[in-house]
Design a protein around this motif. Structure first.
Motif, mmCIF file in Angstrom:
data_model
loop_
_atom_site.group_PDB
_atom_site.id
_atom_site.type_symbol
_atom_site.label_atom_id
_atom_site.label_comp_id
_atom_site.label_asym_id
_atom_site.label_seq_id
_atom_site.Cartn_x
_atom_site.Cartn_y
_atom_site.Cartn_z
ATOM 1 N N ASN A 63 0.804 -1.222 0.000
ATOM 2 C CA ASN A 63 0.000 0.000 0.000
ATOM 3 C C ASN A 63 0.837 1.272 0.000
ATOM 4 O O ASN A 63 0.304 2.361 -0.155
ATOM 5 C CB ASN A 63 -0.937 0.021 1.216
ATOM 6 C CG ASN A 63 -1.954 -1.091 1.146
ATOM 7 O OD1 ASN A 63 -2.341 -1.517 0.064
ATOM 8 N ND2 ASN A 63 -2.389 -1.569 2.301
ATOM 9 N N ASN A 64 2.144 1.144 0.192
ATOM 10 C CA ASN A 64 3.011 2.317 0.253
ATOM 11 C C ASN A 64 3.260 2.868 -1.144
ATOM 12 O O ASN A 64 3.733 2.163 -2.026
ATOM 13 C CB ASN A 64 4.336 1.971 0.928
ATOM 14 C CG ASN A 64 5.224 3.183 1.065
ATOM 15 O OD1 ASN A 64 4.739 4.293 1.167
ATOM 16 N ND2 ASN A 64 6.517 2.962 1.070
ATOM 17 N N LYS A 65 2.962 4.156 -1.362
ATOM 18 C CA LYS A 65 3.181 4.811 -2.656
ATOM 19 C C LYS A 65 4.325 5.823 -2.583
ATOM 20 O O LYS A 65 4.678 6.426 -3.573
ATOM 21 C CB LYS A 65 1.906 5.540 -3.106
ATOM 22 C CG LYS A 65 0.697 4.649 -3.220
ATOM 23 C CD LYS A 65 0.827 3.697 -4.373
ATOM 24 C CE LYS A 65 -0.444 2.849 -4.504
ATOM 25 N NZ LYS A 65 -0.315 1.771 -5.416
ATOM 26 N N SER A 66 4.921 5.996 -1.425
ATOM 27 C CA SER A 66 5.946 7.021 -1.217
ATOM 28 C C SER A 66 7.338 6.516 -1.598
ATOM 29 O O SER A 66 7.834 5.536 -1.045
ATOM 30 C CB SER A 66 5.946 7.466 0.246
ATOM 31 O OG SER A 66 7.006 8.351 0.479
ATOM 32 N N VAL A 67 7.955 7.194 -2.556
ATOM 33 C CA VAL A 67 9.316 6.861 -2.961
ATOM 34 C C VAL A 67 10.287 7.216 -1.842
ATOM 35 O O VAL A 67 11.257 6.498 -1.586
ATOM 36 C CB VAL A 67 9.682 7.617 -4.262
ATOM 37 C CG1 VAL A 67 11.121 7.396 -4.644
ATOM 38 C CG2 VAL A 67 8.760 7.200 -5.380
#
Length: 145
Positions: A63-67
């Motif tokens: 669910n993590n979308k953060s680079v």
């Protein structure tokens, strides 16, 4: 009048802007264009590690979308690793560096040779066909004698 400008001040500012504007255009033209055929620099051991780490992190945190979060987690893990754990990544990086040096030597040789390796407008098959025609013309003349 409070805070007013004189005409001399505005003229000085205009002159400064003109000089700055003229200098800005010349800087961009001095920069050399990049050659698209030049080999890319190899990744360091950390970036080789990050290639694998990104895959693992994405599987465990779908669910993590953060680079930024991935980069921060990878950096923290890299810092906590021992030299023995970093060794396989360093070996891969050295291998890539060796390949890069070999590619750069070939690239520089091509540049120094005046691009002699590049093909002309005619394809190799056309050049070979012309050579065969010249040889066959010479053979026909021998037959006539």
């Amino acid at each position: 009048m409070k805070g007013g400008r004189s005409k001399a001040d505005s003229r000085n500012n205009d002159a400064k802007l003109k000089r700055k504007g003229a200098g800005a255009g010349t800087k961009a033209s001095k920069k050399a264009a990049k050659d698209p055929n030049k080999p890319k620099r190899p990744a360091s051991a950390f970036f080789v590690f990050m290639e694998d780490f990104r895959k693992q992190y994405k599987e465990s945190h779908p669910n993590n979308k953060s680079v930024a979060a991935v980069g921060k987690a990878g950096g923290d893990k890299w810092k906590s690793m021992s030299e023995a754990e970093k060794a396989p990544f360093a070996a891969k990086a050295e291998k890539r560096k060796f390949e890069y040096n070999k590619d750069m030597a070939a690239y520089n040789k091509r540049l120094a040779g005046g691009n002699a390796d590049e093909e002309s407008d005619k394809s190799k098959s056309e050049v070979n066909d012309e050579d065969e025609e010249e040889e066959s013309d010479g053979e026909e003349e021998d037959d006539d004698e």
